[in-house]
Design a protein around this motif. Structure first.
Motif, PDB file in Angstrom:
ATOM      1  N   ARG A  52       0.829  -1.213   0.000  1.00  0.00           N
ATOM      2  CA  ARG A  52       0.000   0.000   0.000  1.00  0.00           C
ATOM      3  C   ARG A  52       0.860   1.257   0.000  1.00  0.00           C
ATOM      4  NH1 ARG A  52      -3.590   1.860   5.216  1.00  0.00           N
ATOM      5  NH2 ARG A  52      -4.816   3.498   4.237  1.00  0.00           N
ATOM      6  N   ARG A  53       1.881   1.296   0.864  1.00  0.00           N
ATOM      7  CA  ARG A  53       2.751   2.462   0.934  1.00  0.00           C
ATOM      8  C   ARG A  53       3.432   2.733  -0.405  1.00  0.00           C
ATOM      9  NH1 ARG A  53       4.889   4.150   6.023  1.00  0.00           N
ATOM     10  NH2 ARG A  53       3.871   3.158   7.818  1.00  0.00           N
ATOM     11  N   TYR A  54       3.885   1.653  -1.072  1.00  0.00           N
ATOM     12  CA  TYR A  54       4.596   1.857  -2.330  1.00  0.00           C
ATOM     13  C   TYR A  54       3.637   2.312  -3.425  1.00  0.00           C
ATOM     14  CZ  TYR A  54       8.032   1.434  -6.002  1.00  0.00           C
ATOM     15  OH  TYR A  54       8.893   1.724  -7.042  1.00  0.00           O
ATOM     16  N   LEU A  55       2.444   1.773  -3.452  1.00  0.00           N
ATOM     17  CA  LEU A  55       1.451   2.243  -4.414  1.00  0.00           C
ATOM     18  C   LEU A  55       1.174   3.731  -4.220  1.00  0.00           C
ATOM     19  CD1 LEU A  55      -1.056  -0.759  -4.316  1.00  0.00           C
ATOM     20  CD2 LEU A  55       0.288  -0.055  -6.304  1.00  0.00           C
ATOM     21  N   ASP A 100      -0.801  -3.845  18.693  1.00  0.00           N
ATOM     22  CA  ASP A 100       0.353  -4.510  18.094  1.00  0.00           C
ATOM     23  C   ASP A 100       0.713  -3.915  16.738  1.00  0.00           C
ATOM     24  OD1 ASP A 100       0.470  -6.194  20.276  1.00  0.00           O
ATOM     25  OD2 ASP A 100      -0.571  -7.860  19.291  1.00  0.00           O
ATOM     26  N   MET A 101      -0.284  -3.702  15.888  1.00  0.00           N
ATOM     27  CA  MET A 101      -0.011  -3.212  14.535  1.00  0.00           C
ATOM     28  C   MET A 101       0.430  -1.758  14.535  1.00  0.00           C
ATOM     29  SD  MET A 101      -0.337  -5.935  12.812  1.00  0.00           S
ATOM     30  CE  MET A 101      -0.158  -7.120  14.145  1.00  0.00           C
ATOM     31  N   ASP A 102      -0.103  -0.959  15.446  1.00  0.00           N
ATOM     32  CA  ASP A 102       0.363   0.428  15.555  1.00  0.00           C
ATOM     33  C   ASP A 102       1.839   0.466  15.923  1.00  0.00           C
ATOM     34  OD1 ASP A 102      -2.143   1.386  14.932  1.00  0.00           O
ATOM     35  OD2 ASP A 102      -2.665   1.981  16.976  1.00  0.00           O
ATOM     36  N   ARG A 103       2.244  -0.425  16.809  1.00  0.00           N
ATOM     37  CA  ARG A 103       3.656  -0.469  17.198  1.00  0.00           C
ATOM     38  C   ARG A 103       4.547  -0.856  16.020  1.00  0.00           C
ATOM     39  NH1 ARG A 103       5.209  -3.569  22.465  1.00  0.00           N
ATOM     40  NH2 ARG A 103       7.140  -2.404  22.033  1.00  0.00           N
ATOM     41  N   LEU A 104       4.020  -1.683  15.127  1.00  0.00           N
ATOM     42  CA  LEU A 104       4.774  -2.083  13.937  1.00  0.00           C
ATOM     43  C   LEU A 104       4.679  -1.045  12.820  1.00  0.00           C
ATOM     44  CD1 LEU A 104       3.958  -5.908  13.782  1.00  0.00           C
ATOM     45  CD2 LEU A 104       6.142  -4.846  14.422  1.00  0.00           C
ATOM     46  N   ASN A 105       4.080   0.109  13.131  1.00  0.00           N
ATOM     47  CA  ASN A 105       3.964   1.219  12.184  1.00  0.00           C
ATOM     48  C   ASN A 105       3.160   0.829  10.938  1.00  0.00           C
ATOM     49  OD1 ASN A 105       4.353   3.895  11.429  1.00  0.00           O
ATOM     50  ND2 ASN A 105       6.248   3.457  10.330  1.00  0.00           N
ATOM     51  N   LEU A 107      -0.008   1.299   8.812  1.00  0.00           N
ATOM     52  CA  LEU A 107      -1.007   2.340   8.626  1.00  0.00           C
ATOM     53  C   LEU A 107      -2.411   1.781   8.824  1.00  0.00           C
ATOM     54  CD1 LEU A 107       0.437   3.996   5.379  1.00  0.00           C
ATOM     55  CD2 LEU A 107       0.738   4.784   7.743  1.00  0.00           C
ATOM     56  N   ARG A 108      -3.267   2.564   9.415  1.00  0.00           N
ATOM     57  CA  ARG A 108      -4.654   2.130   9.598  1.00  0.00           C
ATOM     58  C   ARG A 108      -5.347   2.014   8.238  1.00  0.00           C
ATOM     59  NH1 ARG A 108      -7.040   2.600  14.939  1.00  0.00           N
ATOM     60  NH2 ARG A 108      -5.296   2.311  16.384  1.00  0.00           N
ATOM     61  N   ALA A 109      -6.179   0.980   8.090  1.00  0.00           N
ATOM     62  CA  ALA A 109      -6.957   0.798   6.865  1.00  0.00           C
ATOM     63  C   ALA A 109      -7.995   1.907   6.747  1.00  0.00           C
ATOM     64  CB  ALA A 109      -7.638  -0.567   6.871  1.00  0.00           C
ATOM     65  N   ASP A 110      -8.513   2.087   5.533  1.00  0.00           N
ATOM     66  CA  ASP A 110      -9.602   3.053   5.336  1.00  0.00           C
ATOM     67  C   ASP A 110     -10.900   2.532   5.940  1.00  0.00           C
ATOM     68  OD1 ASP A 110      -8.266   5.135   3.613  1.00  0.00           O
ATOM     69  OD2 ASP A 110      -7.905   3.367   2.378  1.00  0.00           O
ATOM     70  N   TYR A 111     -11.078   1.221   5.895  1.00  0.00           N
ATOM     71  CA  TYR A 111     -12.279   0.603   6.463  1.00  0.00           C
ATOM     72  C   TYR A 111     -11.892  -0.707   7.149  1.00  0.00           C
ATOM     73  CZ  TYR A 111     -14.592   3.744   3.155  1.00  0.00           C
ATOM     74  OH  TYR A 111     -14.985   4.852   2.442  1.00  0.00           O
TER      75      TYR A 111
END
Length: 471
Positions: A52-55, A100-105, A107-111
């Motif tokens: 997602r980040r690369y896109l 856990d996922m926030d700590r792994l940086n 990004l939050r999904a849109d939905y």
């Protein structure tokens, strides 16, 4: 080079061409929330976060959806064992997931659609499949007829209908017309503590139909990327294709199917029964989130990833090499050497590095080779730091390139605000040591050096000033 991904549907690497120019609809299968996230989850969600980040870096507008399965046999069983309502149990582990996922940086999904919040859409979809003849009712349950979409069987696993039928682990169920048929709606069993009303009686949805309904509710009938772990190819993702395309009549449901490889532990597949099962939050007690993310991305996403402490220690050391170089750059920006002149060839090297990085990311998200390029750049940076100096604005250009790599890979080279505070505090300690050395108080100076070394930090005195390094 065009951006390319390995498409499980085509069994080859293909150029990425979205359904709509520069817009990407992306759905990734989320966790069943009955326990804390394990390292298999971490790998999958780091991989798809990086995609997602690369896109987005490439200029695409990405709508990213990830579901929570909060209605499931495992949830009901665990809730009964702990004597808590299933909804309360699910909510607890959804909150833990975000921690856990926030700590792994990541990004939050849109939905984040949940099964429990999409029952009307799921029931409507099942009803339509029954009406169209793709599904049938049997004793209060509803099953999808695999024979009705037999041309789609093996679409992702690329095995024949007969081979899958022979190899499938399917319990004998007299309510099914075909052992391969799968449940869209499960009739309530005596004593079950949660159910919903439906045209076929009380019950709850089957696993496969949930993702199809939630994907369509948020993204529509056709999407660009559907992602998940390799273990989901069959039967989950193949079932999604059959039921979704039967419902919409608009193939393909997903244009690109992307799957990450298995997580191994000491070369064996991670499994609770083998006792090699690791939770993300337990691993993060020993290793930093950036180290875990670096470790995951230092293997190609399709390859098996062998999890062990030594590999994470190696990742930590590799990451520190980059962080030390960046610390050196930041020090030069804060305190440039007198009479600094531009180092020849630096702009060209930065441009070359960025080009190589993009080429490797374009080539089926080869993060391992992308990180190799960052190491190559870091070797050059260390040489520049050792051989001379540049004006602060030129060092800033080097730092900005590392910033681009950080944004794409989600690895924080320079750490959090807490790390920044610690860095400033460390610099203060070093300044105090410099002051006492000037007063020839070598006993205090040596004590500070010794105590810092015990904390994993070395300081080196040179003509250019005091240099700080992590051990």
């Amino acid at each position: 080079m065009a951006l390319r991904f390995y498409n499980t549907l085509a069994s080859k690497v293909e150029d990425f061409v979205p359904l709509h120019d520069m817009e990407v609809k992306m759905y990734v299968c989320g966790p069943t929330v009955y326990d804390y996230c394990h390292m298999g989850h971490a790998r999958a969600y780091v991989v798809f976060d990086t995609i997602r980040r690369y896109l987005q870096y490439k200029g695409y507008k990405v709508t990213y959806v990830q579901n929570f399965t909060d209605v499931d046999d495992k949830i009901l069983k665990r809730a009964a064992e702990q004597n808590v309502p299933p909804k309360e149990l699910a909510e607890k582990f959804i909150n833990a997931y975000f921690e856990d996922m926030d700590r792994l940086n990541i990004l939050r999904a849109d939905y984040y659609p949940r099964v429990s919040q999409n029952l009307p859409a799921i029931i409507d979809m099942i009803k339509a499949l029954v009406d169209k003849g793709y599904a049938y009712v049997s004793d209060g349950s509803v099953y999808f007829s695999v024979d009705s979409m037999s041309e789609k069987v093996g679409a992702l696993s690329h095995q024949s209908y007969d081979a899958l039928k022979v190899g499938a682990r399917v319990e004998v169920d007299e309510r099914k017309r075909n052992p391969m048929d799968f449940a869209l709606w499960k009739a309530s069993k005596p004593g079950e503590i949660i159910s919903w009303e439906s045209p076929w009686g009380p019950g709850r949805p089957g696993w496969h139909i949930e993702c199809s309904a939630m994907s369509m509710t948020t993204l529509g009938p056709n999407i660009d990327i559907h992602g998940g772990g390799l273990d989901l190819v069959f039967p989950h993702h193949e079932s999604e294709i059959m039921q979704t395309e039967a419902y919409t009549g608009k193939p393909p449901f997903a244009k690109y199917w992307i799957h990450n490889g298995f997580l191994l532990v000491n070369k064996e597949k991670m499994s609770k029964s083998l006792g090699n099962f690791f939770l993300v939050r337990d691993v993060l007690k020993k290793f930093s989130p950036d180290t875990v993310r670096f470790f995951i991305l230092n293997t190609h996403y399709q390859s098996p990833l062998d999890f062990n402490d030594q590999a994470l220690e190696d990742a930590s050391r590799g990451l520190e090499r980059i962080k030390n170089a960046i610390s050196g750059i930041e020090a030069r920006i804060r305190s440039p050497l007198a009479g600094a002149a531009s180092i020849p060839g630096v702009p060209e090297r930065l441009s070359e590095s960025k080009k190589r990085f993009e080429e490797r990311m374009d080539d089926n998200l080869d993060t391992r080779e992308a990180l190799a390029e960052i190491f190559e750049l870091t070797r050059d940076v260390n040489r520049w730091l050792a051989e001379g100096d540049m004006p602060a604005d030129q060092w800033k250009e080097v730092l900005d390139l590392y910033g681009i790599y950080s944004d794409v890979l989600g690895i924080k080279w320079t750490g959090s605000m807490e790390d920044l505070f610690a860095s400033e505090l460390l610099q203060l300690i070093v300044d105090i040591r410099d002051a006492v050395r000037k007063k020839k108080d070598y006993e205090t100076s040596d004590l500070i050096r010794k105590r810092l070394k015990e904390l994993g930090i070395t300081i080196e005195d040179s003509k250019e000033g005091t240099k700080i390094k992590r051990i």
